[in-house]
Design an enzyme around this catalytic site. Structure first.
Site, PDB file in Angstrom:
ATOM      1  N   CYS A   1       0.820  -1.207   0.000  1.00 39.34           N
ATOM      2  CA  CYS A   1       0.000   0.000   0.000  1.00 39.34           C
ATOM      3  C   CYS A   1       0.859   1.265   0.000  1.00 39.34           C
ATOM      4  O   CYS A   1       0.484   2.285  -0.599  1.00 39.34           O
ATOM      5  CB  CYS A   1      -0.944   0.005   1.199  1.00 39.34           C
TER       6      CYS A   1
ATOM      7  N   ASP B   1     -23.012  10.865 -11.679  1.00 43.12           N
ATOM      8  CA  ASP B   1     -24.376  10.505 -11.271  1.00 43.12           C
ATOM      9  C   ASP B   1     -24.392   9.725  -9.960  1.00 43.12           C
ATOM     10  O   ASP B   1     -25.440   9.272  -9.513  1.00 43.12           O
ATOM     11  CB  ASP B   1     -25.077   9.708 -12.366  1.00 43.12           C
TER      12      ASP B   1
END
Length: 219
Positions: free
Chosen positions: A45, A139
């Site tokens: 990470c 959206d």
């Protein structure tokens, strides 16, 4: 029900390294990339967060906002950021959510609803399912979901390529073939009849089979 492509991305409020946000308001009229990590100070990470920081201008060009997540608190993210800068040459230049109550991880089906307790007591293996990428449109609907194991670093060039396809196909009635890259030929969507296609593409198309109608990428 698990989140699926086309589902509305769950809204939430959360503390981040750049202050408190309400997710849908934060997205606004942009696209968003929500990516999660099982634990701060983990090696794979660390490389991912540094790589994404360097690539942020590419996401900016595409009007895509970046936001990360880990179940560790925001102050831990800040300390981790210094390690990322030192080892990767760039620190996160986007907000990181401190999901210490597991709210977002549960909303996005990355951890079971029963998860509770002190996040500092959890190991990366406890949170190994928190290795997701969600691409969310203006959206507020989920357009793409990728899930990576802890031992495989994410390919952000592939994520950029997929976003190029998502944005193109949201604007034009086309699909992109395997390994497509920006500027290459595309396929007329199956929802477009030949009669409609003749109006959209008066110069015609190449069709090795009737159901594969190939045209240059729309501009």
């Amino acid at each position: 029900m698990p989140l699926q492509i086309g589902s509305v991305a769950p809204d939430f409020e959360a503390e981040t390294t750049q202050g408190k946000i309400k997710f849908h308001d934060w997205i606004g009229d942009s696209w968003a990339l929500l990516f999660s990590h099982p634990k701060d100070f983990t090696p794979v990470c660390t490389t991912e967060l540094g790589a994404l920081a360097k690539l942020k201008p590419e996401f900016d060009k595409r009007a895509v906002k970046l936001i990360g997540l880990s179940v560790d608190p925001v102050d831990q993210h800040a300390k981790w950021s210094e390690d990322i800068r030192e080892t990767q040459g760039a620190a996160p230049n986007y907000p990181m959510i401190g999901d210490t109550d597991y709210n977002v991880s549960k909303l996005y089906d990355m951890l079971p609803a029963s998860t509770s307790g002190d996040p500092s007591k959890r190991t990366p293996a406890d949170n190994q399912t928190v290795r997701n990428v969600f691409v969310i449109g203006p959206d507020k609907k989920i357009k793409l979901v990728l899930v990576y194991p802890m031992t495989t670093g994410r390919n952000f060039q592939e994520i950029l390529r997929a976003i190029d396809s998502l944005q193109l196909t949201a604007k034009h009635r086309v699909a992109t073939p395997s390994d497509w890259k920006q500027g290459e030929d595309v396929i007329i969507a199956g929802s477009v009849s030949d009669d409609e296609a003749k109006k959209i593409y008066p110069d015609g198309w190449r069709a090795p089979k009737p159901y594969i109608r190939i045209v240059p990428q729309p501009r």
